[in-house]
Write a protein that holds these residues in place. Structure first.
Motif, PDB file in Angstrom:
ATOM      1  N   MET A 149       0.822  -1.193   0.000  1.00 19.12           N
ATOM      2  CA  MET A 149       0.000   0.000   0.000  1.00 19.12           C
ATOM      3  C   MET A 149       0.863   1.252   0.000  1.00 19.12           C
ATOM      4  N   LEU A 150       1.752   1.404   0.958  1.00 13.90           N
ATOM      5  CA  LEU A 150       2.643   2.559   1.042  1.00 13.90           C
ATOM      6  C   LEU A 150       4.069   2.024   1.066  1.00 13.90           C
ATOM      7  N   SER A 151       5.004   2.830   0.581  1.00 12.46           N
ATOM      8  CA  SER A 151       6.381   2.353   0.604  1.00 12.46           C
ATOM      9  C   SER A 151       7.358   3.507   0.673  1.00 12.46           C
ATOM     10  N   PHE A 152       8.559   3.184   1.114  1.00  9.24           N
ATOM     11  CA  PHE A 152       9.701   4.081   1.062  1.00  9.24           C
ATOM     12  C   PHE A 152      10.898   3.179   0.837  1.00  9.24           C
ATOM     13  N   LYS A 153      12.006   3.741   0.536  1.00  7.20           N
ATOM     14  CA  LYS A 153      13.181   2.999   0.087  1.00  7.20           C
ATOM     15  C   LYS A 153      13.440   1.690   0.839  1.00  7.20           C
ATOM     16  N   GLY A 154      13.125   0.584   0.171  1.00  7.27           N
ATOM     17  CA  GLY A 154      13.431  -0.736   0.698  1.00  7.27           C
ATOM     18  C   GLY A 154      12.404  -1.335   1.640  1.00  7.27           C
ATOM     19  N   ASP A 178      11.263  -4.955   1.769  1.00  5.46           N
ATOM     20  CA  ASP A 178      10.841  -5.345   0.420  1.00  5.46           C
ATOM     21  C   ASP A 178      11.485  -6.656  -0.010  1.00  5.46           C
ATOM     22  N   GLU A 179      12.789  -6.741   0.154  1.00  2.45           N
ATOM     23  CA  GLU A 179      13.540  -7.875  -0.378  1.00  2.45           C
ATOM     24  C   GLU A 179      13.198  -9.194   0.302  1.00  2.45           C
ATOM     25  N   SER A 180      13.209  -9.208   1.633  1.00  2.00           N
ATOM     26  CA  SER A 180      13.002 -10.459   2.370  1.00  2.00           C
ATOM     27  C   SER A 180      11.552 -10.682   2.790  1.00  2.00           C
ATOM     28  N   GLY A 181      10.770  -9.612   2.855  1.00  2.00           N
ATOM     29  CA  GLY A 181       9.405  -9.718   3.362  1.00  2.00           C
ATOM     30  C   GLY A 181       9.351  -9.795   4.880  1.00  2.00           C
ATOM     31  N   GLU A 182      10.507  -9.649   5.534  1.00  2.00           N
ATOM     32  CA  GLU A 182      10.564  -9.749   6.992  1.00  2.00           C
ATOM     33  C   GLU A 182       9.818  -8.603   7.655  1.00  2.00           C
ATOM     34  N   LEU A 183       9.033  -8.928   8.672  1.00  2.00           N
ATOM     35  CA  LEU A 183       8.340  -7.933   9.485  1.00  2.00           C
ATOM     36  C   LEU A 183       9.377  -7.250  10.372  1.00  2.00           C
ATOM     37  N   VAL A 184       9.523  -5.922  10.219  1.00  2.00           N
ATOM     38  CA  VAL A 184      10.546  -5.203  10.972  1.00  2.00           C
ATOM     39  C   VAL A 184       9.957  -4.254  12.003  1.00  2.00           C
ATOM     40  N   GLY A 185       8.653  -3.921  11.879  1.00  2.00           N
ATOM     41  CA  GLY A 185       8.049  -3.005  12.826  1.00  2.00           C
ATOM     42  C   GLY A 185       6.544  -2.952  12.706  1.00  2.00           C
ATOM     43  N   LEU A 186       5.934  -2.322  13.704  1.00  2.00           N
ATOM     44  CA  LEU A 186       4.487  -2.142  13.757  1.00  2.00           C
ATOM     45  C   LEU A 186       4.178  -0.683  14.039  1.00  2.00           C
ATOM     46  N   VAL A 187       3.091  -0.197  13.444  1.00  2.00           N
ATOM     47  CA  VAL A 187       2.610   1.150  13.746  1.00  2.00           C
ATOM     48  C   VAL A 187       1.101   1.078  13.941  1.00  2.00           C
ATOM     49  N   TYR A 188       0.651   1.569  15.078  1.00  2.00           N
ATOM     50  CA  TYR A 188      -0.771   1.706  15.362  1.00  2.00           C
ATOM     51  C   TYR A 188      -1.183   3.161  15.145  1.00  2.00           C
ATOM     52  N   ILE A 189      -2.375   3.356  14.622  1.00  2.00           N
ATOM     53  CA  ILE A 189      -3.072   4.637  14.761  1.00  2.00           C
ATOM     54  C   ILE A 189      -4.274   4.285  15.619  1.00  2.00           C
ATOM     55  N   LYS A 190      -4.282   4.811  16.838  1.00  2.00           N
ATOM     56  CA  LYS A 190      -5.262   4.395  17.840  1.00  2.00           C
ATOM     57  C   LYS A 190      -5.842   5.618  18.541  1.00  2.00           C
ATOM     58  N   GLU A 191      -6.625   5.368  19.575  1.00  2.50           N
ATOM     59  CA  GLU A 191      -7.254   6.452  20.337  1.00  2.50           C
ATOM     60  C   GLU A 191      -7.919   7.453  19.391  1.00  2.50           C
ATOM     61  N   LEU A 192      -8.623   6.900  18.416  1.00  7.75           N
ATOM     62  CA  LEU A 192      -9.260   7.730  17.393  1.00  7.75           C
ATOM     63  C   LEU A 192     -10.462   8.473  17.947  1.00  7.75           C
ATOM     64  N   LYS A 221      10.724   7.383   8.726  1.00  5.45           N
ATOM     65  CA  LYS A 221      10.148   7.367   7.371  1.00  5.45           C
ATOM     66  C   LYS A 221       8.726   6.813   7.397  1.00  5.45           C
ATOM     67  N   ALA A 222       8.498   5.790   8.207  1.00  7.91           N
ATOM     68  CA  ALA A 222       7.163   5.195   8.305  1.00  7.91           C
ATOM     69  C   ALA A 222       6.157   6.182   8.891  1.00  7.91           C
ATOM     70  N   ILE A 223       6.540   6.889   9.953  1.00  3.68           N
ATOM     71  CA  ILE A 223       5.622   7.849  10.582  1.00  3.68           C
ATOM     72  C   ILE A 223       5.353   9.022   9.647  1.00  3.68           C
ATOM     73  N   ASN A 224       6.362   9.491   8.942  1.00  5.97           N
ATOM     74  CA  ASN A 224       6.132  10.547   7.941  1.00  5.97           C
ATOM     75  C   ASN A 224       5.145  10.079   6.875  1.00  5.97           C
TER      76      ASN A 224
END
Length: 180
Positions: free
Chosen positions: A1-6, A72-86, A111-114
Motif C-alpha cells: 500500500m505505502l512504501s519508502f526505500k526498501g 521489500d527484499e526479504s518480506g521480513e516484518l521489521v516493525g508495527l505502527v498503530y493509529i489508535k485512540e481515534l 520514514k514510516a511515521i512521515n
C-alpha cells in the motif's frame, strides 16, 4: 500500500499472524514495557491468529489501524505502527510504534511515521496526530521530533508499565496544514 526505500507499509492482514508471532518473540524484551498487551496477545501462533483477526476487523470498522512495516527484499516484518485512540469528532488519532532490534537506528520508523502521517491526513481525514512517549525513550522522542511533531506538554501519571509506578509522558502533536 505505502512504501519508502526498501520497505513497505500495509494494513495488518490475516497472513501476518505467523510473522507477527515471530516478531514479538524475537523482540519480547524490547517491546514488553510499552506494548505489553500486544506481547501478551501474540505469544503463540494461535494467539497471533486471533489477534490479527481482531485487528483486521477493527481496521475495517475504523476503530484501530494497525500497520506492518516489512523489508521489500526479504518480506521480513521489521516493525508495527498503530493509529489508535481515534476521536472522529475531533479528527484526532495517536501513533504507537515499535521496531525490531536489528532495524534500530536506520530511520525506518521516522520514514514510516512521515508516510503514515500523510496517509492519515489525506485518506483518513484526521487533522491532529499525537505521539505520547516517555522522555527517556530517546529513540521514540527522536522519531517525533524528526517527523516535525511539536512538544505540547507533560502528561502526569499517564502510563504505568507492568510492575512499575506511573510515568510522566510527553505529548507531541502534528497538525494537518490548512490551506487558505
Amino acid at each position: 500500500m505505502l512504501s519508502f526505500k526498501g520497505y513497505n507499509i500495509n494494513p495488518i492482514q490475516l497472513k501476518d499472524a505467523w510473522s507477527l508471532c515471530d516478531f514479538v518473540a524475537a523482540n519480547e524484551d524490547h517491546i514488553k514495557r510499552y506494548f505489553p498487551k500486544t506481547l501478551e496477545q501474540n505469544l503463540t501462533p494461535d494467539l497471533s491468529k486471533f489477534f490479527v483477526e481482531k485487528k483486521v476487523k477493527q481496521f475495517a470498522l475504523k476503530e484501530v489501524f494497525l500497520f506492518t512495516i516489512k523489508e521489500d527484499e526479504s518480506g521480513e516484518l521489521v516493525g508495527l505502527v498503530y493509529i489508535k485512540e481515534l476521536d472522529w469528532d475531533k479528527k484526532q488519532g495517536e501513533f504507537a510504534y515499535c521496531i525490531g532490534y536489528p532495524f534500530e537506528g536506520k530511520r525506518i520508523m521516522t520514514k514510516a511515521i512521515n508516510t503514515l502521517s500523510e496517509y492519515a491526513f489525506i485518506h483518513l481525514g484526521l487533522e491532529t496526530l499525537q505521539i505520547i512517549v516517555y522522555k527517556d525513550n530517546i529513540a521514540s522522542v527522536t522519531v517525533a521530533e524528526n517527523c516535525n511533531f511539536t512538544w505540547i506538554k507533560t502528561l502526569k501519571n499517564e502510563y504505568a508499565p507492568l510492575g512499575e509506578n506511573f510515568l510522566q509522558m510527553e505529548l507531541y502533536e502534528l497538525y494537518k496544514e490548512i490551506e487558505t
